[in-house]
Write a protein that holds these residues in place. Sequence first.
Motif, PDB file in Angstrom:
ATOM      1  N   PRO A   1      74.270  -8.851  13.565  1.00 46.40           N
ATOM      2  CA  PRO A   1      74.239  -7.386  13.354  1.00 46.40           C
ATOM      3  C   PRO A   1      73.040  -6.937  12.515  1.00 46.40           C
ATOM      4  CG  PRO A   1      76.453  -8.237  13.012  1.00 46.40           C
ATOM      5  CD  PRO A   1      75.562  -9.437  13.138  1.00 46.40           C
ATOM      6  N   SER A   2      72.707  -7.714  11.474  1.00 46.75           N
ATOM      7  CA  SER A   2      71.560  -7.358  10.622  1.00 46.75           C
ATOM      8  C   SER A   2      70.254  -7.468  11.400  1.00 46.75           C
ATOM      9  CB  SER A   2      71.512  -8.281   9.395  1.00 46.75           C
ATOM     10  OG  SER A   2      72.693  -8.193   8.650  1.00 46.75           O
ATOM     11  N   CYS A   3      70.129  -8.538  12.197  1.00 42.23           N
ATOM     12  CA  CYS A   3      68.898  -8.738  12.981  1.00 42.23           C
ATOM     13  C   CYS A   3      68.757  -7.661  14.055  1.00 42.23           C
ATOM     14  CB  CYS A   3      68.889 -10.132  13.607  1.00 42.23           C
ATOM     15  SG  CYS A   3      68.791 -11.467  12.396  1.00 42.23           S
ATOM     16  N   ASP A   4      69.889  -7.269  14.686  1.00 42.10           N
ATOM     17  CA  ASP A   4      69.848  -6.192  15.692  1.00 42.10           C
ATOM     18  C   ASP A   4      69.409  -4.873  15.051  1.00 42.10           C
ATOM     19  OD1 ASP A   4      70.667  -7.943  17.601  1.00 42.10           O
ATOM     20  OD2 ASP A   4      72.764  -7.320  17.598  1.00 42.10           O
ATOM     21  N   LYS A   5      69.898  -4.621  13.850  1.00 34.94           N
ATOM     22  CA  LYS A   5      69.520  -3.399  13.135  1.00 34.94           C
ATOM     23  C   LYS A   5      68.024  -3.418  12.806  1.00 34.94           C
ATOM     24  CE  LYS A   5      70.768  -0.626   9.063  1.00 34.94           C
ATOM     25  NZ  LYS A   5      71.667  -0.535   7.877  1.00 34.94           N
ATOM     26  N   PHE A   6      67.505  -4.582  12.418  1.00 33.73           N
ATOM     27  CA  PHE A   6      66.071  -4.710  12.105  1.00 33.73           C
ATOM     28  C   PHE A   6      65.232  -4.552  13.372  1.00 33.73           C
ATOM     29  CE2 PHE A   6      62.314  -7.471  11.010  1.00 33.73           C
ATOM     30  CZ  PHE A   6      61.746  -6.555  10.140  1.00 33.73           C
ATOM     31  N   THR A   7      65.707  -5.124  14.479  1.00 33.92           N
ATOM     32  CA  THR A   7      65.001  -4.978  15.762  1.00 33.92           C
ATOM     33  C   THR A   7      64.921  -3.510  16.167  1.00 33.92           C
ATOM     34  OG1 THR A   7      65.702  -7.177  16.511  1.00 33.92           O
ATOM     35  CG2 THR A   7      65.031  -5.600  18.208  1.00 33.92           C
ATOM     36  N   ALA A   8      66.028  -2.785  15.989  1.00 36.09           N
ATOM     37  CA  ALA A   8      66.032  -1.357  16.316  1.00 36.09           C
ATOM     38  C   ALA A   8      65.040  -0.598  15.445  1.00 36.09           C
ATOM     39  CB  ALA A   8      67.443  -0.788  16.127  1.00 36.09           C
ATOM     40  N   TYR A   9      64.960  -0.973  14.160  1.00 39.71           N
ATOM     41  CA  TYR A   9      63.994  -0.327  13.263  1.00 39.71           C
ATOM     42  C   TYR A   9      62.558  -0.592  13.741  1.00 39.71           C
ATOM     43  CZ  TYR A   9      60.859   0.109   9.265  1.00 39.71           C
ATOM     44  OH  TYR A   9      59.793   0.418   8.451  1.00 39.71           O
ATOM     45  N   LEU A  10      62.273  -1.850  14.124  1.00 38.64           N
ATOM     46  CA  LEU A  10      60.921  -2.185  14.602  1.00 38.64           C
ATOM     47  C   LEU A  10      60.575  -1.382  15.856  1.00 38.64           C
ATOM     48  CD1 LEU A  10      60.880  -6.092  14.194  1.00 38.64           C
ATOM     49  CD2 LEU A  10      59.684  -4.422  12.786  1.00 38.64           C
TER      50      LEU A  10
ATOM     51  N   THR B   1      65.369   0.424   6.403  1.00 42.08           N
ATOM     52  CA  THR B   1      66.588   0.999   5.822  1.00 42.08           C
ATOM     53  C   THR B   1      67.676  -0.047   5.635  1.00 42.08           C
ATOM     54  OG1 THR B   1      67.318   1.568   8.059  1.00 42.08           O
ATOM     55  CG2 THR B   1      66.123   3.261   6.828  1.00 42.08           C
ATOM     56  N   LEU B   2      67.345  -1.329   5.804  1.00 40.57           N
ATOM     57  CA  LEU B   2      68.335  -2.392   5.693  1.00 40.57           C
ATOM     58  C   LEU B   2      68.769  -2.568   4.240  1.00 40.57           C
ATOM     59  CD1 LEU B   2      67.128  -2.986   8.524  1.00 40.57           C
ATOM     60  CD2 LEU B   2      67.563  -5.408   8.065  1.00 40.57           C
ATOM     61  N   SER B   3      70.025  -2.974   4.043  1.00 42.02           N
ATOM     62  CA  SER B   3      70.514  -3.285   2.700  1.00 42.02           C
ATOM     63  C   SER B   3      69.949  -4.627   2.257  1.00 42.02           C
ATOM     64  CB  SER B   3      72.046  -3.355   2.701  1.00 42.02           C
ATOM     65  OG  SER B   3      72.487  -4.469   3.476  1.00 42.02           O
ATOM     66  N   GLU B   4      70.118  -4.959   0.971  1.00 40.79           N
ATOM     67  CA  GLU B   4      69.599  -6.228   0.461  1.00 40.79           C
ATOM     68  C   GLU B   4      70.245  -7.408   1.183  1.00 40.79           C
ATOM     69  OE1 GLU B   4      67.089  -6.741  -1.679  1.00 40.79           O
ATOM     70  OE2 GLU B   4      66.819  -4.588  -1.477  1.00 40.79           O
ATOM     71  N   GLU B   5      71.536  -7.304   1.458  1.00 40.99           N
ATOM     72  CA  GLU B   5      72.241  -8.380   2.157  1.00 40.99           C
ATOM     73  C   GLU B   5      71.723  -8.527   3.582  1.00 40.99           C
ATOM     74  OE1 GLU B   5      76.808  -9.733   3.325  1.00 40.99           O
ATOM     75  OE2 GLU B   5      76.454  -7.988   2.043  1.00 40.99           O
ATOM     76  N   GLU B   6      71.455  -7.398   4.247  1.00 41.44           N
ATOM     77  CA  GLU B   6      70.931  -7.439   5.615  1.00 41.44           C
ATOM     78  C   GLU B   6      69.515  -8.010   5.646  1.00 41.44           C
ATOM     79  OE1 GLU B   6      73.342  -3.625   7.542  1.00 41.44           O
ATOM     80  OE2 GLU B   6      71.474  -3.312   6.439  1.00 41.44           O
ATOM     81  N   LYS B   7      68.706  -7.673   4.639  1.00 42.40           N
ATOM     82  CA  LYS B   7      67.350  -8.240   4.557  1.00 42.40           C
ATOM     83  C   LYS B   7      67.411  -9.752   4.416  1.00 42.40           C
ATOM     84  CE  LYS B   7      65.378  -4.106   2.364  1.00 42.40           C
ATOM     85  NZ  LYS B   7      64.823  -3.544   1.106  1.00 42.40           N
ATOM     86  N   LEU B   8      68.343 -10.240   3.603  1.00 42.42           N
ATOM     87  CA  LEU B   8      68.499 -11.679   3.413  1.00 42.42           C
ATOM     88  C   LEU B   8      68.918 -12.354   4.712  1.00 42.42           C
ATOM     89  CD1 LEU B   8      68.490 -14.100   1.554  1.00 42.42           C
ATOM     90  CD2 LEU B   8      70.817 -13.545   0.874  1.00 42.42           C
TER      91      LEU B   8
END
Length: 468
Positions: A9-18, A147-154
């Motif tokens: 879920p975190s990686c999908d959110k980062f992909t959407a941001y990119l 816009t990711l949280s610290e946990e999502e960035k990790l």
Amino acid sequence: MYSNEKVKPSCDKFTAYLKKHIKELKTQLEDYEKKANYSEVISELRNNPNLDMVLKERIFLISLNPSFDSQFKLIDFFVMRNASNAPQVAETIRAILESDEVKNFDSKVSSSFNVSAIKEELEQYTSLLNGVNLDIDFLVSVLDKSTLSEEEKLDVLSKNAFDRIPVQKLDESLKEEKDKAIEDEMVKKVNESTLEEMVDITKLNDRFMISMPVIEDIKQRYRYLIKNKTEKQLNYGNSMLKLFDLGELSLEETINYSNEIVMSLYLQIISYSDEINGLIEKASDGKLPIEDYQYLELCITEEENYIMQFCSLVKGKEVEKKQEESKTDEDKKLLFLADGRGKCLLDFTGFKSTEIETLFDKCRRGLKRKEYRLGPGTNFIVSMNNVSKTACSYVSLSDQFNLVIDVSHIAQAHDRAIGIATKNQAVINDYIELVSKNPDEVYSEQEEIRKKIEEKLNIPMEGDKVSL
């Protein structure tokens, strides 16, 4: 424990941001290309300001200023009456072409957009999205902007570190674990039917005793390595150590992430030391079951390897520090980017004076972490160094002077440095010429700037050194 499902879920959110940011960059480029094409139209109108050309570009001109519509209606009035040569027509055309919207169009196009910087950013973000860009520094800077949280960035960092481990090595590792499990099961069955074999650990204990003074010295001298470290920093360091152990870091990457690797090695040394002590205490009459003996031997071997790696990296950092200190005779003087009235254009608000002092010292010595080039025709390079999350960008003017052009957060350093250098390209070229002719005069002219910086930040500005 790491798993792809956990971080997905975190990686999908980062992909959407990119993808969103890439789309925005492409839109900016497309808009600029349209404006650039229109600038050609403006140039043609200036070179050939006749009625036919003005009427041809009627829609474009009205888009610049809707009030032109009434002026075109006036032109239409005379054209429909076969009076194209009327003085009013020529006067109206002149008024349109000399309007601010037309006269200033080219400068608006050139000054409102940095094409090279946007194209470079688009290329970097696209390569990151496609998994081609493996620059961890850049990944971290993009994560900071997201816009990711610290946990999502990790999670994203963990996925990046995990993906860099070759599949073949993972398969080999899984096979080894499977084979070991089968072997352990066989040993277990044998042990169930026979007496457990006991092995003397005297030689292993002696090996460990030789390392004990070194381990204790490392524990005491380098405990600061983990002081005030967050769980995120510790996990990131572990990821770097795994890549280092697998030989997946280049020499440059090993140097860049040596702090994280050394910190993780320190923790591994302590962890193995505790594990070894526990096994030795478990021994009865100086003997252990064969499985525990084999595990003790493995732990001691790993401990010895980590100690050697730790000492090697720490020694390398100390040699690097001495080399930097030996360069003091070659230090340059600093100049600061200023406006036409001699006012310094740098803003030090929000930065620690200790960090600025160290950054200036690095600038004097010409130390740099990265270099930026503006493109063909530029006769200088922008260099950047950093302390923690604060970065300083500068340009080497000569063997005697470096010009500081920006101090900013490291995540913004690239964009700001390129933008400032591009905007002030002519000014920087003037500095290069001036220091080649009158270096002492140029330095003297900035005495007031140095005094103000000294007063504002309470740091020496006459080339005093900083103890790193």
